[in-house]
Design a protein around this motif. Structure first.
Motif, PDB file in Angstrom:
ATOM      1  N   GLY A 147      25.731  10.836  80.162  1.00 47.95           N
ATOM      2  CA  GLY A 147      26.026  10.268  81.477  1.00 47.95           C
ATOM      3  C   GLY A 147      27.435   9.750  81.629  1.00 47.95           C
TER       4      GLY A 147
ATOM      5  N   VAL B  29      28.708  13.169  84.492  1.00 52.39           N
ATOM      6  CA  VAL B  29      28.029  12.108  85.232  1.00 52.39           C
ATOM      7  C   VAL B  29      26.677  12.514  85.819  1.00 52.39           C
TER       8      VAL B  29
ATOM      9  N   THR C 189      25.807   4.795  86.510  1.00 57.77           N
ATOM     10  CA  THR C 189      25.392   6.051  85.894  1.00 57.77           C
ATOM     11  C   THR C 189      24.116   6.573  86.540  1.00 57.77           C
TER      12      THR C 189
END
Length: 195
Positions: free
Chosen positions: A111, A116, A144
């Protein structure tokens, strides 16, 4: 804190991750470190931050299970941290969906920017809800996918910036003996990450 005395000189070292992890979790739970005794914690990852998180939480009396892609790394860490009457357990990351935990601490890089759109919960999310806390030590990006998933499930969340600021504050106070300006530090790192 570790003190080493060599030839009449004392060197001292502190791990600021240890306290930052414990204090971020206890602040989110609304209690102190003693309140972690018996709490189920899933630590995701067996690297440096995972080791620190598992050690800190086990020392506080939490029931810690280390989840890792490579099971033998989780097993080695669990064996190292286990004490008589207080074992640290190990499990493969694929067993995360059955984690008997109230607190989940992601110490992996899953992440992290630029990846992402990934989360350790993808495809095998554990049973989290309003009584759960999800702590993602990733701070870039500040929000995140894991934190969004946890919040959508009703869990409390702790972002990596919280740990980052608590570490920096402890280092600042250790060096200067002055009270750290937490709000200024938080604003500074948040602004920097936006740039």
């Amino acid at each position: 804190t570790i003190d080493i005395d060599r030839a009449g000189s004392t060197c001292s070292g502190r791990n600021t991750d240890y306290a930052a992890i414990l204090d971020a979790i206890t602040a989110a739970r609304g209690g102190g470190r003693d309140d972690l005794r018996g709490v189920g914690v899933a630590v995701l990852g067996a690297g440096g931050t995972g080791r620190t998180a598992a050690a800190a939480l086990a020392a506080a009396g939490a029931r810690v299970t280390v989840y890792n892609r490579t099971l033998h790394r989780a097993e080695a860490l669990a064996e190292e941290l286990s004490t008589e009457g207080h074992p640290v357990l190990a499990a493969p990351m694929t067993a995360l969906s059955d984690a008997p935990a109230e607190v989940y601490v992601n110490t992996t890089s899953v992440g992290m920017s630029p990846n992402v759109d990934a989360s350790p919960f993808d495809g095998m999310g554990p049973p989290i809800g309003p009584g759960s806390i999800v702590f993602d030590t990733v701070y870039n990006p500040p929000e995140t996918k894991l934190l969004r998933q946890a919040r959508a499930a009703g869990a409390k969340t702790i972002g990596g910036i919280e740990m980052f600021v608590r570490q920096a504050a402890a280092q600042f106070e250790g060096w200067t003996k002055l009270t750290a300006p937490h709000d200024v530090m938080r604003a500074g790192v948040t602004e920097r990450l936006k740039a």
